[in-house]
Design a protein around this motif. Structure first.
Motif, mmCIF file in Angstrom:
data_model
loop_
_atom_site.group_PDB
_atom_site.id
_atom_site.type_symbol
_atom_site.label_atom_id
_atom_site.label_comp_id
_atom_site.label_asym_id
_atom_site.label_seq_id
_atom_site.Cartn_x
_atom_site.Cartn_y
_atom_site.Cartn_z
ATOM 1 N N UNK A 147 0.839 -1.186 0.000
ATOM 2 C CA UNK A 147 0.000 0.000 0.000
ATOM 3 C C UNK A 147 0.882 1.247 0.000
ATOM 4 N N UNK A 148 0.464 2.249 -0.731
ATOM 5 C CA UNK A 148 1.184 3.517 -0.785
ATOM 6 C C UNK A 148 0.215 4.614 -0.352
ATOM 7 N N UNK A 149 0.678 5.460 0.576
ATOM 8 C CA UNK A 149 -0.188 6.508 1.086
ATOM 9 C C UNK A 149 0.614 7.774 1.306
ATOM 10 N N UNK A 150 -0.058 8.843 1.736
ATOM 11 C CA UNK A 150 0.612 10.116 1.996
ATOM 12 C C UNK A 150 -0.087 11.252 1.306
ATOM 13 N N UNK A 151 -0.606 12.195 2.082
ATOM 14 C CA UNK A 151 -1.388 13.300 1.531
ATOM 15 C C UNK A 151 -0.495 14.221 0.708
ATOM 16 N N UNK A 152 -0.453 14.050 -0.583
ATOM 17 C CA UNK A 152 0.328 14.811 -1.572
ATOM 18 C C UNK A 152 1.791 14.997 -1.191
ATOM 19 N N UNK A 174 -5.289 10.934 -2.779
ATOM 20 C CA UNK A 174 -4.396 12.098 -2.852
ATOM 21 C C UNK A 174 -2.915 11.722 -2.791
ATOM 22 N N UNK A 175 -2.581 10.458 -3.024
ATOM 23 C CA UNK A 175 -1.204 9.999 -2.804
ATOM 24 C C UNK A 175 -0.199 10.726 -3.686
ATOM 25 N N UNK A 204 -8.854 11.044 -6.161
ATOM 26 C CA UNK A 204 -7.908 12.151 -6.385
ATOM 27 C C UNK A 204 -6.444 11.725 -6.296
ATOM 28 N N UNK A 205 -6.129 10.473 -6.613
ATOM 29 C CA UNK A 205 -4.759 9.972 -6.458
ATOM 30 C C UNK A 205 -3.754 10.738 -7.313
ATOM 31 N N UNK A 206 -4.139 11.149 -8.524
ATOM 32 C CA UNK A 206 -3.220 11.868 -9.426
ATOM 33 C C UNK A 206 -3.748 13.267 -9.758
ATOM 34 N N UNK A 207 -4.390 13.862 -8.786
ATOM 35 C CA UNK A 207 -4.993 15.189 -8.967
ATOM 36 C C UNK A 207 -3.968 16.233 -9.435
ATOM 37 N N UNK A 208 -4.352 17.014 -10.447
ATOM 38 C CA UNK A 208 -3.594 18.182 -10.935
ATOM 39 C C UNK A 208 -2.237 17.827 -11.546
ATOM 40 N N UNK A 209 -2.104 16.637 -12.105
ATOM 41 C CA UNK A 209 -0.880 16.290 -12.827
ATOM 42 C C UNK A 209 -1.066 16.731 -14.282
ATOM 43 N N UNK A 210 -0.827 17.997 -14.551
ATOM 44 C CA UNK A 210 -1.176 18.584 -15.855
ATOM 45 C C UNK A 210 -0.336 18.047 -17.000
ATOM 46 N N UNK A 211 0.845 17.479 -16.710
ATOM 47 C CA UNK A 211 1.705 16.954 -17.788
ATOM 48 C C UNK A 211 1.472 15.468 -18.045
ATOM 49 N N UNK A 223 -11.017 -1.201 -8.984
ATOM 50 C CA UNK A 223 -11.747 -0.010 -8.553
ATOM 51 C C UNK A 223 -10.925 1.251 -8.841
ATOM 52 N N UNK A 224 -11.589 2.259 -9.403
ATOM 53 C CA UNK A 224 -10.989 3.570 -9.632
ATOM 54 C C UNK A 224 -11.889 4.604 -8.975
ATOM 55 N N UNK A 225 -11.318 5.399 -8.063
ATOM 56 C CA UNK A 225 -12.102 6.366 -7.320
ATOM 57 C C UNK A 225 -12.460 7.606 -8.126
ATOM 58 N N UNK A 226 -13.324 8.428 -7.525
ATOM 59 C CA UNK A 226 -13.738 9.676 -8.182
ATOM 60 C C UNK A 226 -12.548 10.618 -8.367
ATOM 61 N N UNK A 227 -12.488 11.231 -9.546
ATOM 62 C CA UNK A 227 -11.542 12.317 -9.786
ATOM 63 C C UNK A 227 -10.081 11.949 -9.672
ATOM 64 N N UNK A 228 -9.718 10.685 -9.917
ATOM 65 C CA UNK A 228 -8.293 10.334 -9.802
ATOM 66 C C UNK A 228 -7.454 11.067 -10.845
ATOM 67 N N UNK A 229 -8.084 11.474 -11.956
ATOM 68 C CA UNK A 229 -7.370 12.218 -12.995
ATOM 69 C C UNK A 229 -7.916 13.637 -13.140
#
Length: 607
Positions: A147-152, A174-175, A204-211, A223-229
């Motif tokens: 498991x990998x965790x950590x708020x951003x 948010x990892x 939101x695992x990959x939130x705001x990764x614009x590149x 399973x894929x959560x809401x807003x991961x991308x």
């Protein structure tokens, strides 16, 4: 463009905006070198091939050499030095090609979960040390990391690729998200092995990764959560090996698709966004909640798939943190030794360059002070004075109407300029002619100056005759006077602007020296012609307009002033010059009268 931060010298030389956009541009224009010599697609491209850095070091030396900044021996020394720097920079960043990364794992937190360890960080202290490819290890103390965790706190702006392990089961919310838009620059790929155990990616695992452009998910993803991308505006390829569509609570691009009962979308998918799935699973996805996306079979991108699988087949992913640490320590020691050796060589090269430069300028000074040929050339230079003229002159005329502009001839405009300011243009032509003759004479005289140095004279200065003459010839060429101004451009322009200022019209033409000279000669001849009697007669007769003729007839009551006949008597009426034009008479009312054709023919050119 992204550069490895440890490549400090290449980074400054290539990324510096002042050098790259100003100095390099001017030098490249002079030597016709394309800008592509300084472009890289990514930080991996910079050091994927060490010889590429050497090539660009040679390119940089070539720019300086042909740009006139350095010559011959100094150029050779500079190229050697730049090659050493390039190789050193490559050695600093060579570990990037192994897809491994030097991380201080003491700053991670490891906690027990059901099937192994949870790996994460709540402080983000190590994030600035992560550069290039981030690989998630499979084990810690021989226990799987599941498991990998950590708020951003995982994110670093220098990470370009994330490679997952086979043992990983879950990625928490948010990892790998970013804090703000200023830290989303370089992450372009997230890759998990096709046979990996990853089952869940939370909100939101990959939130705001614009590149971010490509994501590869394994066959066990469920399973894929809401807003991961969410706010991943450039995501184009989502590769899923699972034949059964993973469950989505809402939308992978939006965390809150509904807000207060209304539709609310933060992010719209990229127009090229495509989901690639196994060939026999396309229909399954099209009949599920994934149907709103573009579904394509994996066979359409088979080459890309093969390249990703090759990444894992080379066993580049570290199996344990202990072996990774040992490899990094060994690599760091090797890099340190290479660094020291290269620094010493670079210092020696710099010292050698300085010594050679001092010797060169000292010998040059000796030749300059003792060469009779150089002294004669300098004396000749003192006797030569060229005339200074500008290379461009600008003239503009404003017309009163569009018709006047259309009827205006630019050649006639230039003739009128020469006619009104003859001395100015005569001075330009004479100055250019003077400079041409003077310079040709100067070149002939300079060629007559030959070297008078003898072997005995050169030995007294610790020179060989050939070496002395070589230095002498180089100095002689540099001391020759530059070519003076041999050409000039006359810019003529006529404009008209409508009364309301809405429309603007213009005519323009440029005249070179040879054209100016031709028009000047024509204008001079025209002035001479104006002094002749035939020309004056032609001018006076041209003044007789229909309007003036009618005014004279009306003044004389349409009757001959000699015999009194009128048109009713069957005669033709003429306007006669009382004092004939051939005898200096002018076309003015006091010198004009009405005569019939018989009286006018009888008078002829008599007074």
């Amino acid at each position: 463009m992204t550069f490895h931060p440890k490549c400090d010298i290449l980074y400054l030389l290539h990324e510096s905006h002042n050098f790259h956009k100003e100095c390099a541009f001017l030098l490249m224009v002079k030597m016709h070198t394309p800008f592509s010599a300084f472009s890289y697609e990514s930080s991996e491209d910079l050091c994927s091939n060490n010889w590429r850095c050497v090539f660009h070091a040679l390119q940089l030396g070539r720019i300086f050499y042909f740009g006139g900044i350095m010559k011959q021996k100094v150029f050779c020394i500079f190229v050697i030095l730049m090659v050493m720097v390039a190789l050193t920079s490559c050695s600093f960043s060579g570990q990037k090609d192994t897809h491994k990364i030097d991380i201080d794992y003491d700053k991670f937190s490891f906690s027990d979960v059901d099937d192994g360890y949870r790996m994460g960080s709540s402080s983000g202290l190590f994030s600035k040390n992560i550069q290039g490819v981030l690989t998630i290890p499979e084990t810690y103390d021989n226990i799987p990391i599941v498991e990998v965790t950590g708020m951003d706190s995982w994110f670093s702006r220098d990470v370009t690729k994330i490679v997952g392990s086979k043992n990983l089961l879950s990625i928490n919310s948010w990892c790998f998200a970013g804090r703000d838009q200023n830290s989303m620059n370089n992450l372009t790929e997230v890759i998990f092995p096709a046979n990996g155990e990853l089952k869940k990616i939370d909100t939101m695992a990959f939130y705001w990764q614009t590149a971010l452009q490509t994501v590869v998910l394994p066959k066990n993803i469920e399973y894929l959560g809401d807003g991961i991308f969410e706010r991943c505006y450039n995501l184009e390829n989502l590769i899923i090996y699972n034949k059964m569509p993973p469950k989505m609570d809402g939308d992978i691009f939006n965390w809150a698709p509904t807000l207060n009962g209304n539709e609310y979308f933060h992010t719209k998918p990229n127009k090229n966004f495509t989901v690639f799935v196994p060939n026999d699973a396309v229909e399954n996805y099209k009949n599920s909640q994934w149907k709103k996306y573009n579904i394509q079979p994996l066979s359409n991108i088979q080459e890309v798939i093969d390249s990703y699988q090759l990444l894992f087949s080379q066993n580049d992913t570290p199996n344990s943190l202990e072996s990774q640490t040992y490899t990094n320590e060994l690599t760091n020691n090797t890099i340190g030794i290479v660094h020291i050796i290269t620094a010493i060589v670079a210092i020696l090269m710099i010292i050698s360059a300085i010594v050679i430069a001092i010797i060169y300028w000292r010998r040059r000074k000796i030749v300059f002070e003792n060469s009779q040929r150089i002294k004669e050339l300098l004396e000749l230079n003192k006797t030569i004075q060229f005339r200074h003229i500008q290379s461009h002159y600008y003239n503009q005329q404003e017309c009163n109407s569009k018709r006047q502009l259309d009827n205006l001839s630019m050649n006639d405009y230039l003739i009128s300029l020469i006619d009104s300011n003859e001395s100015f243009y005569r001075n330009i032509i004479e100055s250019i002619s003077f400079n041409q003759n003077k310079y040709n004479d100067y070149i002939i005289k300079s060629k007559r100056i030959i070297s008078t140095a003898t072997e005995d004279f050169c030995k007294s200065l610790n020179f060989t005759l050939i070496k002395f003459q070589k230095y002498e010839e180089r100095i002689f060429k540099r001391k020759l006077l530059r070519k003076p101004q041999f050409d000039v451009t006359i810019h003529c322009k006529a404009t008209y602007i409508s009364p309301q200022g809405r429309n603007h019209y213009e005519k323009k033409r440029d005249y070179k020296y040879y054209e100016l000279k031709r028009f000047y000669e024509y204008t001079t001849q025209l002035k001479v012609q104006r002094q002749t009697q035939q020309y004056q007669i032609k001018v006076e007769r041209a003044k007789m307009t229909d309007s003036l003729r009618y005014d004279i007839f009306k003044r004389d009551n349409f009757r001959c002033q000699v015999c009194g006949s009128s048109a009713q008597d069957g005669v033709k009426l003429h306007v006669d010059h009382i004092i004939p034009v051939s005898k200096g008479g002018q076309t003015i009312e006091s010198n004009l009268r009405t005569l019939c054709d018989r009286c006018n023919m009888g008078k002829s050119d008599k007074m």
